[in-house]
Design a protein around this motif. Sequence first.
Motif, PDB file in Angstrom:
ATOM      1  N   VAL A  94       0.880  -1.172   0.000  1.00 30.28           N
ATOM      2  CA  VAL A  94       0.000   0.000   0.000  1.00 30.28           C
ATOM      3  C   VAL A  94       0.913   1.215   0.000  1.00 30.28           C
ATOM      4  CG1 VAL A  94      -1.708   1.315   1.308  1.00 30.28           C
ATOM      5  CG2 VAL A  94      -1.879  -1.196   1.180  1.00 30.28           C
ATOM      6  N   TYR A  95       0.888   1.962  -1.101  1.00 32.26           N
ATOM      7  CA  TYR A  95       1.795   3.089  -1.298  1.00 32.26           C
ATOM      8  C   TYR A  95       1.128   4.428  -0.969  1.00 32.26           C
ATOM      9  CZ  TYR A  95       4.729  -0.233  -3.830  1.00 32.26           C
ATOM     10  OH  TYR A  95       5.527  -1.306  -4.167  1.00 32.26           O
ATOM     11  N   VAL A  96       1.961   5.448  -0.856  1.00 37.24           N
ATOM     12  CA  VAL A  96       1.487   6.823  -0.677  1.00 37.24           C
ATOM     13  C   VAL A  96       0.525   7.154  -1.811  1.00 37.24           C
ATOM     14  CG1 VAL A  96       2.205   9.250  -0.675  1.00 37.24           C
ATOM     15  CG2 VAL A  96       3.613   7.522   0.492  1.00 37.24           C
ATOM     16  N   ASP A  97      -0.581   7.769  -1.458  1.00 32.81           N
ATOM     17  CA  ASP A  97      -1.646   8.212  -2.358  1.00 32.81           C
ATOM     18  C   ASP A  97      -2.534   7.092  -2.889  1.00 32.81           C
ATOM     19  OD1 ASP A  97      -1.277  10.943  -2.036  1.00 32.81           O
ATOM     20  OD2 ASP A  97       0.234  11.027  -3.635  1.00 32.81           O
ATOM     21  N   ASP A  98      -2.356   5.861  -2.423  1.00 34.97           N
ATOM     22  CA  ASP A  98      -3.345   4.832  -2.752  1.00 34.97           C
ATOM     23  C   ASP A  98      -4.672   5.223  -2.098  1.00 34.97           C
ATOM     24  OD1 ASP A  98      -1.731   3.200  -4.297  1.00 34.97           O
ATOM     25  OD2 ASP A  98      -1.502   1.627  -2.779  1.00 34.97           O
ATOM     26  N   VAL A  99      -5.749   4.802  -2.718  1.00 33.00           N
ATOM     27  CA  VAL A  99      -7.083   5.001  -2.163  1.00 33.00           C
ATOM     28  C   VAL A  99      -7.685   3.605  -1.983  1.00 33.00           C
ATOM     29  CG1 VAL A  99      -9.377   6.005  -2.482  1.00 33.00           C
ATOM     30  CG2 VAL A  99      -7.338   7.244  -3.275  1.00 33.00           C
ATOM     31  N   LEU A 100      -7.958   3.263  -0.732  1.00 32.18           N
ATOM     32  CA  LEU A 100      -8.409   1.921  -0.389  1.00 32.18           C
ATOM     33  C   LEU A 100      -9.920   1.852  -0.205  1.00 32.18           C
ATOM     34  CD1 LEU A 100      -5.679   1.066   2.277  1.00 32.18           C
ATOM     35  CD2 LEU A 100      -5.601   0.713  -0.214  1.00 32.18           C
ATOM     36  N   SER A 101     -10.471   0.699  -0.556  1.00 37.11           N
ATOM     37  CA  SER A 101     -11.876   0.387  -0.290  1.00 37.11           C
ATOM     38  C   SER A 101     -11.943  -1.075   0.130  1.00 37.11           C
ATOM     39  CB  SER A 101     -12.741   0.655  -1.528  1.00 37.11           C
ATOM     40  OG  SER A 101     -12.331  -0.165  -2.606  1.00 37.11           O
ATOM     41  N   VAL A 102     -13.142  -1.514   0.528  1.00 33.91           N
ATOM     42  CA  VAL A 102     -13.314  -2.849   1.087  1.00 33.91           C
ATOM     43  C   VAL A 102     -14.421  -3.600   0.346  1.00 33.91           C
ATOM     44  CG1 VAL A 102     -13.909  -4.167   3.170  1.00 33.91           C
ATOM     45  CG2 VAL A 102     -12.666  -2.003   3.375  1.00 33.91           C
TER      46      VAL A 102
END
Length: 155
Positions: A94-102
């Motif tokens: 998981v890198y800087v500026d990733d946008v996570l969802s579930v």
Amino acid sequence: MPRYYWEDFRVGETIEFGSKHVTREEILEFAGEFDPQPFHLDEEAAKQSILGGLCASGWHSCSMLMRMLCDNFILDSASLGAPGVDEVRWTKPVYVDDVLSVRRTCVERRVSKSRPEMGLTRFSYEVLNQKRETVMTMAGWAMYGRRHPGAEVEA
């Protein structure tokens, strides 16, 4: 009154929710406090590592997942906690500026034999980045109050 009870989680149901933007600052803050490995703290060391760049600790990813779970249904449910997590896998950094969802799937559920006012639900979770790549998976049981304790259970 909670919105979600044990009866509301149906086996086979899959839903998606959440949006968590991962910042450089929070990666550094979490790593400095809880996982001070160089590839979580130092951009140059991270570039030289197998990860190729500054990335969140897997434990930070777990924490971000928990936040999205709380914000999207747990805090609005008859949650009674969990007996633990059966499995966690970190499949991509998981890198800087990733946008996570579930993506949450209800895998199994049953009424507690010792506490009929409680039901147990096994969920599998996938954490996705903005490219729709799975960066983490988690599976485990959760305990929820029943809306109608003692009522007949539908299949």
